[in-house]
Design a protein around this motif. Sequence first.
Motif, PDB file in Angstrom:
ATOM      1  N   LEU A 370       0.760  -1.065   0.061  1.00  9.07           N
ATOM      2  CA  LEU A 370      -0.101  -0.026   0.205  1.00  9.07           C
ATOM      3  C   LEU A 370       0.793   1.254   0.080  1.00  9.07           C
ATOM      4  O   LEU A 370       0.566   2.203  -0.615  1.00  9.07           O
ATOM      5  CB  LEU A 370      -0.905  -0.063   1.070  1.00  9.07           C
ATOM      6  CG  LEU A 370      -1.771  -1.231   1.246  1.00  9.07           C
ATOM      7  CD1 LEU A 370      -2.758  -0.836   2.508  1.00  9.07           C
ATOM      8  CD2 LEU A 370      -3.040  -1.090  -0.080  1.00  9.07           C
ATOM      9  N   LYS A 371       2.204   1.214   0.651  1.00  8.59           N
ATOM     10  CA  LYS A 371       2.867   2.434   0.934  1.00  8.59           C
ATOM     11  C   LYS A 371       3.427   2.566  -0.650  1.00  8.59           C
ATOM     12  O   LYS A 371       3.445   3.967  -0.846  1.00  8.59           O
ATOM     13  CB  LYS A 371       4.071   2.111   1.822  1.00  8.59           C
ATOM     14  CG  LYS A 371       4.653   3.320   2.268  1.00  8.59           C
ATOM     15  CD  LYS A 371       5.758   3.044   3.384  1.00  8.59           C
ATOM     16  CE  LYS A 371       6.265   4.218   3.901  1.00  8.59           C
ATOM     17  NZ  LYS A 371       5.349   5.212   4.842  1.00  8.59           N
ATOM     18  N   ALA A 372       3.701   1.638  -1.188  1.00  6.69           N
ATOM     19  CA  ALA A 372       4.294   1.904  -2.595  1.00  6.69           C
ATOM     20  C   ALA A 372       3.304   2.460  -3.576  1.00  6.69           C
ATOM     21  O   ALA A 372       3.827   3.368  -4.472  1.00  6.69           O
ATOM     22  CB  ALA A 372       4.958   0.737  -3.330  1.00  6.69           C
ATOM     23  N   ALA A 436     -12.542   0.792   1.108  1.00  6.94           N
ATOM     24  CA  ALA A 436     -12.163  -0.698   0.998  1.00  6.94           C
ATOM     25  C   ALA A 436     -11.373  -1.202  -0.226  1.00  6.94           C
ATOM     26  O   ALA A 436     -10.507  -1.872  -0.321  1.00  6.94           O
ATOM     27  CB  ALA A 436     -13.384  -1.666   1.291  1.00  6.94           C
ATOM     28  N   ASP A 437     -12.237  -0.601  -1.187  1.00  9.05           N
ATOM     29  CA  ASP A 437     -11.395  -0.796  -2.664  1.00  9.05           C
ATOM     30  C   ASP A 437     -10.141  -0.404  -2.795  1.00  9.05           C
ATOM     31  O   ASP A 437      -9.189  -0.995  -3.503  1.00  9.05           O
ATOM     32  CB  ASP A 437     -12.651  -0.284  -3.658  1.00  9.05           C
ATOM     33  CG  ASP A 437     -13.792  -0.953  -3.880  1.00  9.05           C
ATOM     34  OD1 ASP A 437     -13.795  -2.283  -3.323  1.00  9.05           O
ATOM     35  OD2 ASP A 437     -14.634  -0.464  -4.580  1.00  9.05           O
ATOM     36  N   ILE A 441      -4.878  -4.593  -4.059  1.00  8.28           N
ATOM     37  CA  ILE A 441      -3.954  -4.287  -5.050  1.00  8.28           C
ATOM     38  C   ILE A 441      -3.483  -5.650  -5.342  1.00  8.28           C
ATOM     39  O   ILE A 441      -2.963  -6.279  -4.525  1.00  8.28           O
ATOM     40  CB  ILE A 441      -2.685  -3.192  -4.587  1.00  8.28           C
ATOM     41  CG1 ILE A 441      -3.112  -2.012  -3.949  1.00  8.28           C
ATOM     42  CG2 ILE A 441      -1.461  -3.210  -5.333  1.00  8.28           C
ATOM     43  CD1 ILE A 441      -2.211  -1.086  -3.376  1.00  8.28           C
ATOM     44  N   PRO A 442      -3.502  -5.855  -6.666  1.00  7.57           N
ATOM     45  CA  PRO A 442      -4.053  -4.852  -7.694  1.00  7.57           C
ATOM     46  C   PRO A 442      -5.491  -4.977  -7.634  1.00  7.57           C
ATOM     47  O   PRO A 442      -6.121  -5.862  -7.057  1.00  7.57           O
ATOM     48  CB  PRO A 442      -3.417  -5.799  -8.911  1.00  7.57           C
ATOM     49  CG  PRO A 442      -3.464  -7.225  -8.605  1.00  7.57           C
ATOM     50  CD  PRO A 442      -2.837  -7.103  -7.162  1.00  7.57           C
ATOM     51  N   GLY A 443      -6.132  -4.025  -8.323  1.00  5.14           N
ATOM     52  CA  GLY A 443      -7.491  -3.893  -8.520  1.00  5.14           C
ATOM     53  C   GLY A 443      -7.797  -2.931  -9.542  1.00  5.14           C
ATOM     54  O   GLY A 443      -7.125  -2.130  -9.783  1.00  5.14           O
ATOM     55  N   SER A 444      -9.218  -2.947  -9.766  1.00  6.90           N
ATOM     56  CA  SER A 444      -9.687  -1.947 -10.584  1.00  6.90           C
ATOM     57  C   SER A 444      -9.523  -0.460 -10.377  1.00  6.90           C
ATOM     58  O   SER A 444      -9.226   0.209 -11.127  1.00  6.90           O
ATOM     59  CB  SER A 444     -11.086  -2.277 -11.097  1.00  6.90           C
ATOM     60  OG  SER A 444     -11.914  -2.085 -10.079  1.00  6.90           O
ATOM     61  N   TRP A 446      -7.108   0.500  -8.784  1.00  4.91           N
ATOM     62  CA  TRP A 446      -5.607   1.306  -9.105  1.00  4.91           C
ATOM     63  C   TRP A 446      -5.250   1.365 -10.544  1.00  4.91           C
ATOM     64  O   TRP A 446      -4.500   1.968 -10.672  1.00  4.91           O
ATOM     65  CB  TRP A 446      -4.646   0.157  -8.210  1.00  4.91           C
ATOM     66  CG  TRP A 446      -4.652   0.554  -6.612  1.00  4.91           C
ATOM     67  CD1 TRP A 446      -5.405   0.054  -5.798  1.00  4.91           C
ATOM     68  CD2 TRP A 446      -4.143   1.523  -6.187  1.00  4.91           C
ATOM     69  NE1 TRP A 446      -5.177   0.403  -4.645  1.00  4.91           N
ATOM     70  CE2 TRP A 446      -4.338   1.430  -4.940  1.00  4.91           C
ATOM     71  CE3 TRP A 446      -3.138   2.564  -6.460  1.00  4.91           C
ATOM     72  CZ2 TRP A 446      -3.951   2.366  -3.974  1.00  4.91           C
ATOM     73  CZ3 TRP A 446      -2.807   3.566  -5.827  1.00  4.91           C
ATOM     74  CH2 TRP A 446      -3.095   3.473  -4.286  1.00  4.91           C
ATOM     75  N   ASP A 447      -5.899   0.805 -11.228  1.00  2.00           N
ATOM     76  CA  ASP A 447      -5.898   1.007 -12.606  1.00  2.00           C
ATOM     77  C   ASP A 447      -6.266   2.422 -12.967  1.00  2.00           C
ATOM     78  O   ASP A 447      -5.547   3.012 -13.707  1.00  2.00           O
ATOM     79  CB  ASP A 447      -6.843   0.013 -13.618  1.00  2.00           C
ATOM     80  CG  ASP A 447      -6.204  -1.386 -13.708  1.00  2.00           C
ATOM     81  OD1 ASP A 447      -5.133  -1.614 -13.185  1.00  2.00           O
ATOM     82  OD2 ASP A 447      -7.322  -2.283 -13.887  1.00  2.00           O
ATOM     83  N   LEU A 448      -7.658   3.002 -12.241  1.00  3.63           N
ATOM     84  CA  LEU A 448      -7.724   4.209 -12.314  1.00  3.63           C
ATOM     85  C   LEU A 448      -6.567   5.091 -11.697  1.00  3.63           C
ATOM     86  O   LEU A 448      -6.365   6.027 -12.365  1.00  3.63           O
ATOM     87  CB  LEU A 448      -9.143   4.540 -11.472  1.00  3.63           C
ATOM     88  CG  LEU A 448      -9.387   5.920 -11.316  1.00  3.63           C
ATOM     89  CD1 LEU A 448      -9.862   6.725 -12.576  1.00  3.63           C
ATOM     90  CD2 LEU A 448     -10.665   6.188 -10.243  1.00  3.63           C
ATOM     91  N   GLY A 449      -6.109   4.648 -10.771  1.00  7.28           N
ATOM     92  CA  GLY A 449      -4.906   5.456  -9.997  1.00  7.28           C
ATOM     93  C   GLY A 449      -3.654   5.656 -10.967  1.00  7.28           C
ATOM     94  O   GLY A 449      -3.190   6.864 -11.088  1.00  7.28           O
TER      95      GLY A 449
END
Length: 461
Positions: A370-372, A436-437, A441-444, A446-449
């Motif tokens: 999460l930190k990265a 929560a979303d 990581i990975p997850g959709s 973080w694709d937005l991120g």
Amino acid sequence: MSFSIAELFSQHSTDKFDLHEQHLNNQMVRVLKTIGYDRHYKRAIGQYLYDQEGTEYLDLLSGFGVFAIGRNHPTVISALTETLTLELPNLVQMDVSVLSGLLAQEILKTTPDNLNKMFFCNSGTESVEAAIKFARYTTKREKIVFCEHGYHGLTMGSLSLNGEDIFREGFGPLLPGCIAVPFNDLAALEKALSNKDVAAFVVEPIQGKGVNVPDDNYLPEVERLCKKYGTLFVADEVQTGLGRTGKFWAIDHWNVKPDMICMAKALSGGFVPVGAVAMTQKIMDTVYNRMDRAIVHGSTFSKNNMAMAAGLATLHVMEDEKLVENSMKVGTDIIDSLNAMAGKYEFLKEARGKGMMIAIEFQSPKSLKLKAAWAMLEAANKGLFCQMITIPLFKEHHILTQVAGHGMNVVKLLPPLNLTQKDRDNIVNSFDKAIADTHQIPGSIWDLGKNLAGHALKGKK
């Protein structure tokens, strides 16, 4: 040939983005399209917006606090319709009006007892401009002290008191004699006032940018220090006033008595721009001290009948529907419920605020993965994480929110004061899911991120 606004709106309701790109601020259109906020709203009632498909959105921005009583309130509509049909004399410049006198009387019933005079204008920034002028004339001093990260408007005088560089950059030179001190720092304030050459200290009781709440002793000590050094204490309640924080005025949380209160936003009911300054008799009598100075400061449209009627109707609605009390009850419940989640979400630092002026702050987590991910977003653009909360809240949960300010990881809520228990549950459950979303990581999300980070880096180039 007849003229119809309804017909014009119907014909052009989907043309608004093209019209703005051609004739207005096309950068705003680019922002809306980039983050997926390019909706075509057709109707607004209370705390809800409805798009052309009939989808309901819970509006937690309320026009930056303008719609404190909700959008299109029938009582205010009725008052404005009645005012339009009465054929009243309006803006007779060699006269004074009944409605402005009545609105002044009603407002002053709510203020501390040392304030008994009103000046009306058209907006919050105009009210701050008036306070600057009145303070300088009353004290015969030039300097004005304000707080870092404060916000008081965007016209030249109020901009000179704006504590955010992004708003000031390139618009100088600004008003001379304006000095910034840190918010909630009494030692810095006393140092700035100690030469007895400061006309006024202008401060938001709770800062809008970031929703920064002061220590309990801060505003009482501000009042004491201002009296000690002959400086006028000006409370900018443009955003915090009229029930926003669960008291009619935010200063009521600390029982202080400023020399002036600036107000606007919610006073309009969301229909007709109106601003005002409540002040002491001494300030009014000093500025308007002779008959030839009766018009030394004013504003052409300030006391127009529509604005005054909107203000009177808004105050009636707030009292009749007990909106100040509802703001405290539901707002406190939202803050407490969000804070209860902090133990299970590393990204969530805290929820804070008073009443329905609420901030949700996020922070760098401890776990490495999460930190990265957090560091990647911060490197692209500080405060970008919040877009991974606000965008899903809007697209998936149909809740409209905003980031609280530039370069900060804070989401801000300024909802209408008429939120229900159902709205409260929707807000808490939607934030729970959105936060929560971000922990997946990975997850959709973080694709937005990554997409947001890419846009931010391109913008820097």
